[in-house]
Design a protein around this motif. Structure first.
Motif, short mmCIF file in Angstrom:
data_model
loop_
_atom_site.label_atom_id
_atom_site.label_comp_id
_atom_site.label_asym_id
_atom_site.label_seq_id
_atom_site.Cartn_x
_atom_site.Cartn_y
_atom_site.Cartn_z
N UNK A 64 0.75 -1.21 -0.04
CA UNK A 64 0.18 0.06 0.11
C UNK A 64 1.10 1.20 -0.07
N UNK A 65 0.41 2.32 -0.80
CA UNK A 65 1.10 3.56 -0.76
C UNK A 65 0.80 4.29 0.46
N UNK A 66 1.63 4.66 1.21
CA UNK A 66 1.31 5.24 2.64
C UNK A 66 1.41 6.88 2.84
N UNK A 67 1.58 7.42 1.61
CA UNK A 67 1.74 8.74 1.47
C UNK A 67 3.09 9.22 1.53
N UNK A 68 3.34 10.58 1.63
CA UNK A 68 2.39 11.74 1.90
C UNK A 68 1.53 11.86 0.65
N UNK A 69 0.42 12.39 0.86
CA UNK A 69 -0.54 12.41 -0.14
C UNK A 69 -1.79 12.96 0.43
N UNK A 70 -2.99 12.76 -0.25
CA UNK A 70 -4.40 13.08 -0.05
C UNK A 70 -4.64 12.46 1.57
N UNK A 71 -5.06 13.29 2.55
CA UNK A 71 -4.95 12.88 3.63
C UNK A 71 -6.15 11.62 4.13
N UNK A 72 -7.35 11.77 3.24
CA UNK A 72 -8.35 10.79 3.14
C UNK A 72 -8.03 9.48 2.33
N UNK A 73 -7.40 9.85 1.36
CA UNK A 73 -7.09 8.94 0.35
C UNK A 73 -5.86 7.82 0.98
N UNK A 74 -5.09 8.44 1.50
CA UNK A 74 -3.91 7.33 2.26
C UNK A 74 -4.59 6.66 3.25
N UNK A 75 -5.54 7.29 4.12
CA UNK A 75 -6.13 6.62 5.07
C UNK A 75 -6.88 5.51 4.86
N UNK A 76 -7.88 5.77 3.77
CA UNK A 76 -8.79 4.73 2.92
C UNK A 76 -7.79 3.53 2.44
N UNK A 77 -6.70 3.84 2.01
CA UNK A 77 -5.97 2.48 1.57
C UNK A 77 -4.92 1.79 2.38
N UNK A 78 -4.64 2.60 3.57
CA UNK A 78 -3.97 1.97 4.43
C UNK A 78 -5.06 0.98 5.20
N UNK A 79 -5.99 1.66 5.63
CA UNK A 79 -6.98 0.86 6.21
C UNK A 79 -7.45 -0.41 5.58
N UNK A 80 -7.56 -0.15 4.18
CA UNK A 80 -7.78 -1.38 3.55
C UNK A 80 -7.02 -2.61 3.59
N UNK A 81 -5.80 -1.92 3.58
CA UNK A 81 -4.65 -2.99 3.35
C UNK A 81 -4.48 -3.69 4.67
#
Length: 227
Positions: A64-81
């Motif tokens: 999973x991409x952990x950022x930095x980047x979109x606060x919401x997008x990063x949170x969504x991806x990391x939570x899913x991973x």
């Protein structure tokens, strides 16, 4: 080992299924959303798995991409991973957007030191420096444009990320730079390849280099009951 990589750090909602042993991608799905990653991510993952002819039970690792980047997008991806990792009992590996952009720069230009820099607004640059082998020389952090320019001027290095041109233009001395991708995130296949070569460690965590813009309104906070 079959690996699933996901990235929601910028406008893209992306997933890739990667065969780490063969070193090739089996399937992918990428949508340019801007917003709404949470609503689309599972469909994107499903499309990538279907193209690859792979089921969730076949997966041996999550990236999973952990950022930095979109606060919401990063949170969504990391939570899913982390959810996939827990449900499937397989390790999850985090890859930052900065190291992925640096890896793409080396793939394009050959072995070189890379300053990966993202324009974070508010006159802030989110940046990190990686050597010619991908080892981090300067951890991801928040810099001013002047600080980023000083680092760029201090040695021979290529620039990558959305702030690459800004940094190059801010360098006071006459110096020519080579550029990697001037994007907010790397190709999803890059995240998969990096994660395939990493040893799993701690669970992925979002790389938040500044606090979120949204904050609770103090006027609506209920007073605590005194006991």
């Amino acid at each position: 080992m079959i690996l699933l990589a996901i990235d929601c750090a910028a406008s893209l909602c992306a997933a890739s299924v990667h065969d780490a042993d063969a070193g090739r991608e089996l399937g992918r799905s990428v949508r340019d959303l801007g917003k709404g990653h949470a609503e689309h991510l599972m469909a994107v993952v499903g499309e990538a798995l279907a193209q690859a002819g792979v089921a969730y039970a076949d997966l041996g690792r999550i990236a999973v991409s952990t950022g930095p980047g979109s606060f919401t997008g990063v949170r969504v991806a990391v939570s899913a991973a982390r959810g996939f990792s827990l449900a499937l009992k397989v390790p999850a590996v985090g890859v930052t957007t900065l190291e992925a952009l640096a890896a793409e720069t080396r793939a394009l230009l050959g072995p070189t030191t890379v300053l990966a820099a993202l324009d974070a607004g508010r006159e802030e640059i989110h940046a990190a420096v990686y050597d010619e082998k991908g080892q981090v020389l300067r951890q991801p952090g928040v810099l001013s444009l002047a600080e980023a320019a000083a680092i760029a001027a201090s040695g021979r290095m290529a620039l990558a990320g959305t702030a690459a041109r800004l940094v190059a233009d801010a360098v006071a001395v006459d110096k020519a730079f080579a550029f990697g991708p001037r994007l907010a995130t790397a190709d999803i296949g890059t995240y998969a390849r990096i994660a395939a070569g990493k040893e799993p460690g701690e669970r992925p965590r979002p790389v938040y280099l500044r606090a979120p813009d949204a904050k609770p309104q103090a006027g609506f906070v209920l007073p605590r009951e005194q006991k």
